[in-house]
Design a protein around this motif. Sequence first.
Motif: not given
Length: 402
Positions: A162-186
């Motif tokens: 290859i000449y170039q490649v993207n390397v991607v990582g992932h992280t996660s966290a537990r949650y409680t409640g409705d996630p939509v208001p928090a995602l909307t802030r993005l």
Amino acid sequence: MMENGPLVVETLPYRPGPAPAMPSTHIDSLAELDRLEWHVGQPGDPADLVERFLTGHRLGAGALHPTHRPPTPAGGAAVGATLFVSAAAGATMIGAPPGPPSPAAAVPDVVVVVYRHRPAPPPAAGTRPADWWLGPWQPSWTPRAHAAAVTAARTAIGRGDIYQVNVVGHTSARYTGDPVPALTRLGRLPGARYGGVLTGDGWAIGCASPETLLEARGGRLLTRPIKGTRPATDTGRAQLLASAKERAEHIMIVDLERNDLARVAATGSVRVDELYRIRRWCDLWQAESTVSAHAADGLGLADLLRAICPPGSVTGTPKLSALHQIAAHEPVGRGAGMGALGWVGPDHIDLGVTIRTAATDGERVHVWAGGGITWDSDPDAEVAEAAAKSGPVRAALAPTTG
């Protein structure tokens, strides 16, 4: 509802807030009409399924052909759709390995939500700030393992794989409640050109992406690849402008995007309109170029999706070889990250790359971030860059007070 076998699910309740790239004239005026969801491993070619589903609602074709004039939507007819294509679905479209399983398995790999005008707004919905709790972030790999993947990518480059490649990582966290208001802030983060939320049964995606994968209108195709990152300071901007490594990496991706568009463009119509423009996203400078073309006669949406998915700026070059490297070295799938998300209207398509994106399933919030690797890449610097990109997303998801 259009009948399409088991791939169509029942209409789900409309959730407040705009979807990414939804025209401002439609915000707060639409209701869901129809929906397609597909997961990797289910029957069918995802590109063909998307084309048939959108064509059935008279969406998309007018964007690819200047002489096509879609009819004005009648009462109750489709006015547009949100389209999501995961990185794994994009790889499947072109016969490449989809990579490891997604850590957010509830999120489909293809989603098309078709909207109609509605006569009245839905009841307002909201949650108290105290309803949203987010636990500590837990990465899928350590910084040392991430750096080792960067080193492996450099080794592959040294071999000429290859000449170039993207390397991607992932992280996660537990949650409680409705996630939509928090995602909307993005969507309110500075530079979030594709800010918005897409939801389904037991999952949601929130996007703050600044990067255009494809705009199409009247037969003109346009992409704006982003590659190259520095802190949003005067020194950072000067460093990004002066960096031979970042500029070389950027030009490789611009060439890849030119080649991708050339597969579906009229002969000789591909051009670079703007090269290495510096733009700001949150507290980062990023380099962006603009590549355009005119669609070939008879181009359909399925062939267009196969040409542009998965996005070249987050895979690498050559794309197929890069996808094999990604599948071999990333510990978990890219899920909602590094795919395509945006709007398809009767005569306009506007899709962003799902960088700076988070997703939720029933228990966890997931975030992906990475960067392009070349022979000159420093593993520790690449790990730090990925953290800098995910930082504003994680901060925006944090519980608020008051």
